[in-house]
Design an enzyme around this catalytic site. Structure first.
Site, PDB file in Angstrom:
ATOM      1  N   LYS A 170       0.865  -1.185   0.000  1.00  0.00           N
ATOM      2  CA  LYS A 170       0.000   0.000   0.000  1.00  0.00           C
ATOM      3  C   LYS A 170       0.898   1.230   0.000  1.00  0.00           C
ATOM      4  O   LYS A 170       1.789   1.365   0.850  1.00  0.00           O
ATOM      5  CB  LYS A 170      -0.884  -0.003   1.246  1.00  0.00           C
ATOM      6  CG  LYS A 170      -1.698   1.271   1.434  1.00  0.00           C
ATOM      7  CD  LYS A 170      -2.663   1.112   2.584  1.00  0.00           C
ATOM      8  CE  LYS A 170      -3.342   2.436   2.916  1.00  0.00           C
ATOM      9  NZ  LYS A 170      -4.459   2.278   3.838  1.00  0.00           N
TER      10      LYS A 170
HETATM   11  C1  R5P Z   1      -1.988   3.995   7.533  1.00  0.00           C
HETATM   12  O1  R5P Z   1      -1.521   4.607   8.461  1.00  0.00           O
HETATM   13  C2  R5P Z   1      -3.295   3.415   7.746  1.00  0.00           C
HETATM   14  O2  R5P Z   1      -3.561   2.247   7.032  1.00  0.00           O
HETATM   15  C3  R5P Z   1      -4.318   4.453   7.538  1.00  0.00           C
HETATM   16  O3  R5P Z   1      -5.316   4.261   8.425  1.00  0.00           O
HETATM   17  C4  R5P Z   1      -4.841   4.456   6.148  1.00  0.00           C
HETATM   18  O4  R5P Z   1      -3.793   4.454   5.211  1.00  0.00           O
HETATM   19  C5  R5P Z   1      -5.574   5.677   5.975  1.00  0.00           C
HETATM   20  O5  R5P Z   1      -6.318   5.686   4.824  1.00  0.00           O
HETATM   21  P1  R5P Z   1      -6.603   7.106   4.212  1.00  0.00           P
HETATM   22  O6  R5P Z   1      -5.279   7.790   4.090  1.00  0.00           O
HETATM   23  O7  R5P Z   1      -7.216   6.823   2.882  1.00  0.00           O
HETATM   24  O8  R5P Z   1      -7.535   7.830   5.126  1.00  0.00           O
END
Ligand code: R5P
Length: 293
Positions: free
Chosen positions: A205
């Site tokens: 990711k």
């Molecule tokens: C990384 O720190 C975690 O997986 C986050 O909770 C996630 O990446 C956050 O998703 P977004 O940036 O789309 O809110």
């Protein structure tokens, strides 16, 4: 010791050539994995499109109850039919999500800091492999801080989780963390994503960036793109479209879904891009139509 990045020889990512080691399996880099790994990866990546819409709501593990995630018990039932995978902590899942759903699960297994810390890069493995097995999850998510003070411990965490996952055929998802001091450049993401893949993750990711196609080409496992801070919906759909065009195999989005005024419609619009080859414009029209109907 090998040369440092790009000093001597120009790189060639062969962008006009598909990944060559697919075998007969739809997930990049997974052709030589065993049956259990493939089963779980198929719970994440749709065999028809090869892609996935992951919904990340694991923010509470270091941010507490962020806007939009105050009541998981109310939000998740509204969204679960609109996404392919739930990415969450075991506490969120066990407390607030009924187990009888037929979606993939990416379980956050690293933690160790909070918003009160200046340096978030020091984490530990917080979940035993036995508990992940009890919850029948499809992958184990570990945050990795390349270039940060906590790099060594986060790579140690990642390696331990991969080793445990390998014993029981549970893939690991490596999450590229971007700290305050790290730039969101293709150079940084090429470094971080490749390190994670070489260490043995089955999914990476990371964030969208310039020259994203090169980041994808140099990473031998699928990349899913993080959403990041909330953008206007039209911009978030554009980013999703560019990511898929650039070779991402999905989105792993949190705030751009749950902080939208219309989270289910937003998740559906993302799904149109991810699985049905919608352009950003078509997805925006779909979203606008859905929220005004
Ligand atoms: C990384 O720190 C975690 O997986 C986050 O909770 C996630 O990446 C956050 O998703 P977004 O940036 O789309 O809110």
């Amino acid at each position: 010791m090998a040369d440092l990045d790009g000093i001597k020889v120009e790189k060639n990512y062969h962008l006009d050539e598909e990944f060559a080691a697919t075998g007969n399996f739809h997930v990049k880099g997974a052709a030589n994995l065993d049956w259990g790994m493939k089963k779980r990866l198929t719970n994440i990546f749709n065999p028809k499109s090869g892609n996935t819409v992951m919904f990340a709501f694991d923010h509470g593990y270091f941010m507490g109850s962020v806007s939009g995630l105050e009541r998981l018990d109310l939000l998740i039932p509204r969204l679960i039919d609109h996404v392919d995978v739930l990415m969450a902590t075991r506490g969120a899942l066990r407390s607030s999500v009924k187990p009888g759903f037929r979606k993939g699960v990416a379980l956050r297994v690293s933690s160790g800091s909070s918003m009160l810390n200046d340096d978030l890069s020091h984490e530990v493995i917080a979940v035993d492999i036995e508990d992940a097995i009890r919850m029948d999850v499809d992958c184990l998510a570990v945050q990795v801080f390349i270039g940060a003070k906590g790099q060594l411990e986060s790579i140690d965490n990642l390696s331990r989780v991969i080793n445990a996952g390998m014993r029981y055929s549970i893939p690991t998802l490596g999450v590229v963390a971007v700290g305050k001091e790290m730039e969101r450049t293709d150079q940084y993401f090429k470094l971080a994503t490749r390190i994670l893949a070489e260490l043995g993750v089955s999914i990476v990711k990371t964030y969208y960036c310039d020259k994203f196609e090169e980041v994808v080409a140099a990473c031998p496992v699928p990349i899913v793109v993080a959403g990041g801070k909330k953008l206007p919906e039209k911009e978030a759909l554009e980013m999703a479209y560019q990511s898929i065009q650039g070779g991402a195999r999905g989105l792993d989005m949190g705030r751009n879904i749950f902080q939208s005024y219309h989270p289910a419609e937003m998740a559906d619009a993302i799904g149109k891009i991810v699985h049905e080859k919608f352009t950003a414009k078509e997805a925006w029209e779909y979203y606008s139509g859905a929220v005004h109907s």
